[in-house]
Design a protein around this motif. Structure first.
Motif, short mmCIF file in Angstrom:
data_model
loop_
_atom_site.label_atom_id
_atom_site.label_comp_id
_atom_site.label_asym_id
_atom_site.label_seq_id
_atom_site.Cartn_x
_atom_site.Cartn_y
_atom_site.Cartn_z
N GLU A 191 91.29 68.93 27.03
CA GLU A 191 89.84 68.99 27.22
C GLU A 191 89.50 69.52 28.62
N THR A 192 90.19 68.95 29.63
CA THR A 192 89.89 69.37 31.01
C THR A 192 90.27 70.82 31.23
N VAL A 193 91.40 71.24 30.63
CA VAL A 193 91.85 72.62 30.80
C VAL A 193 90.89 73.57 30.09
N ASN A 194 90.44 73.18 28.89
CA ASN A 194 89.47 74.00 28.17
C ASN A 194 88.19 74.18 28.97
N LYS A 195 87.75 73.10 29.60
CA LYS A 195 86.53 73.16 30.41
C LYS A 195 86.70 74.15 31.56
N ALA A 196 87.86 74.09 32.20
CA ALA A 196 88.12 75.01 33.32
C ALA A 196 88.14 76.46 32.82
N LEU A 197 88.78 76.68 31.67
CA LEU A 197 88.86 78.05 31.12
C LEU A 197 87.45 78.55 30.77
N ALA A 198 86.64 77.66 30.16
CA ALA A 198 85.28 78.05 29.78
C ALA A 198 84.46 78.38 31.03
N ASP A 199 84.68 77.59 32.08
CA ASP A 199 83.95 77.84 33.34
C ASP A 199 84.34 79.21 33.92
N PHE A 200 85.63 79.51 33.94
CA PHE A 200 86.09 80.82 34.46
C PHE A 200 85.53 81.96 33.61
N ALA A 201 85.49 81.73 32.27
CA ALA A 201 84.96 82.77 31.37
C ALA A 201 83.47 82.98 31.64
N GLY A 202 82.75 81.84 31.87
CA GLY A 202 81.32 81.91 32.17
C GLY A 202 81.04 82.69 33.44
N ARG A 203 81.95 82.63 34.40
CA ARG A 203 81.78 83.37 35.66
C ARG A 203 82.25 84.82 35.54
N ASN A 204 82.76 85.15 34.34
CA ASN A 204 83.27 86.50 34.09
C ASN A 204 84.54 86.83 34.88
N TRP A 205 85.30 85.80 35.22
CA TRP A 205 86.59 86.04 35.89
C TRP A 205 87.68 86.34 34.86
N ILE A 206 87.51 85.72 33.66
CA ILE A 206 88.50 85.93 32.60
C ILE A 206 87.78 86.10 31.27
N ARG A 207 88.52 86.60 30.27
CA ARG A 207 88.03 86.58 28.89
C ARG A 207 89.18 86.04 28.03
N LEU A 208 88.88 85.00 27.23
CA LEU A 208 89.92 84.40 26.40
C LEU A 208 90.09 85.22 25.13
N ASP A 209 91.32 85.36 24.70
CA ASP A 209 91.60 86.18 23.53
C ASP A 209 92.78 85.57 22.77
N GLY A 210 92.54 84.45 22.08
CA GLY A 210 93.61 83.77 21.35
C GLY A 210 94.68 83.30 22.31
N ARG A 211 95.92 83.71 22.03
CA ARG A 211 97.02 83.29 22.91
C ARG A 211 97.24 84.30 24.03
N ALA A 212 96.16 84.88 24.48
CA ALA A 212 96.21 85.82 25.60
C ALA A 212 94.94 85.64 26.41
N VAL A 213 94.96 86.17 27.61
CA VAL A 213 93.76 86.11 28.43
C VAL A 213 93.66 87.42 29.22
N LEU A 214 92.44 87.93 29.32
CA LEU A 214 92.22 89.11 30.15
C LEU A 214 91.69 88.61 31.49
N ILE A 215 92.43 88.86 32.56
CA ILE A 215 91.93 88.46 33.88
C ILE A 215 91.13 89.63 34.44
N ILE A 216 89.81 89.42 34.50
CA ILE A 216 88.92 90.51 34.91
C ILE A 216 88.83 90.55 36.43
N ASP A 217 88.79 89.35 37.05
CA ASP A 217 88.65 89.28 38.51
C ASP A 217 89.84 88.52 39.11
N VAL A 218 90.92 89.27 39.32
CA VAL A 218 92.17 88.66 39.81
C VAL A 218 91.94 88.00 41.17
N GLU A 219 91.11 88.67 42.00
CA GLU A 219 90.92 88.17 43.36
C GLU A 219 90.22 86.80 43.39
#
Ligand code: CMP
Length: 226
Positions: A191-219
């Motif tokens: 649950e805590t990890v999902n929340k962190a991932l959703a937060d990063f996605a909301g900031r547009n740093w990442i995009r979740l894609d099943g068992r992969a992730v697109l890191i948009i803002d590496v920095e």
């Protein structure tokens, strides 16, 4: 990259000339594992070490009450199963195929002659063990000093460095892990990890894609993980 090129990245091979590498390779056996197969379990007796040729494999430990922790996820060119050789004793972790995996295995009895005849091989192995200890110290420090989002960010960056591919949109990281496994890797609840991932996605740093992730803002993600 050919199988030979992949295998030559492993510390056992990196110091060898082509002829020696070919001879070592010839004394290794091919092992194929289907996704989800357990190669060995924590506590087993073990007398082989392995180099990954293709696919991903996870190393994990479990607590007495069934909770799981992932020590590492390994990919092509990485070696494991050597601790029970240099420090004789049972396997320190369970090795499970995350995807279909191809490995080369070498009996511990065959490793010793290579190490004694090729001092540089011994140095390379020491280098790899030291790297692992460094990383483990960092993980222990992070468990104490970093919050869960920080640990998730760092895990994504680490997976990105090993499994990421540059694309025009960002770094595409096909880690092949479920959210449960990601949680085990950072030592937190799903649950805590999902929340962190959703937060990063909301900031547009990442995009979740099943068992992969697109890191948009590496920095920015990297800064959050520091
Ligand atoms: P061995 O104990 O023979 O079997 C399990 C393997 O997992 C071990 O050898 C190492 O190769 C690997 N391993 C154990 N601990 C770690 C760790 N902290 N990080 C990465 N790999 C590890």
């Amino acid at each position: 990259m050919t199988d030979d090129q992949v295998v030559r990245r492993a510390p056992l091979f990196s110091a060898l000339d082509d002829a020696s590498a070919a001879s070592l390779r010839a004394s290794m056996e091919n092992v194929k594992l289907g996704k989800g197969t357990v190669l060995f379990s924590e506590g087993d007796e073990g007398d082989h070490l392995y180099v990954i040729v293709e696919g991903k494999l996870k190393l994990g430990t479990s607590s007495g009450d069934g909770r799981e922790n992932l020590l590492s996820v390994l990919g092509p060119g990485e070696m494991f199963g050597e601790l029970s050789l240099f420090d004789p004793g049972p396997r320190t972790a369970t090795a499970t195929a995350v995807t279909d995996v191809r490995l080369l295995s070498l009996g511990h009895d065959k490793v010793i002659p290579w190490v004694t005849q090729h001092p540089q091989v011994a140095l390379d192995l020491l280098g790899r063990l030291s790297q692992r200890l460094r990383r483990t110290n960092e993980v222990v420090g992070d468990l104490v000093f970093s919050d869960v989002p920080g640990r998730v960010a760092k895990a994504l960056i680490d997976l990105g460095e090993r499994f990421g591919k540059d694309t025009p949109e960002g770094l595409y990281v096909n880690h092949d892990l479920t959210q449960e496994e990601l949680a085990q890797l950072v030592g937190a609840s799903r649950e805590t990890v999902n929340k962190a991932l959703a937060d990063f996605a909301g900031r547009n740093w990442i995009r979740l894609d099943g068992r992969a992730v697109l890191i948009i803002d590496v920095e920015r993600l990297g800064k959050r993980g520091r």
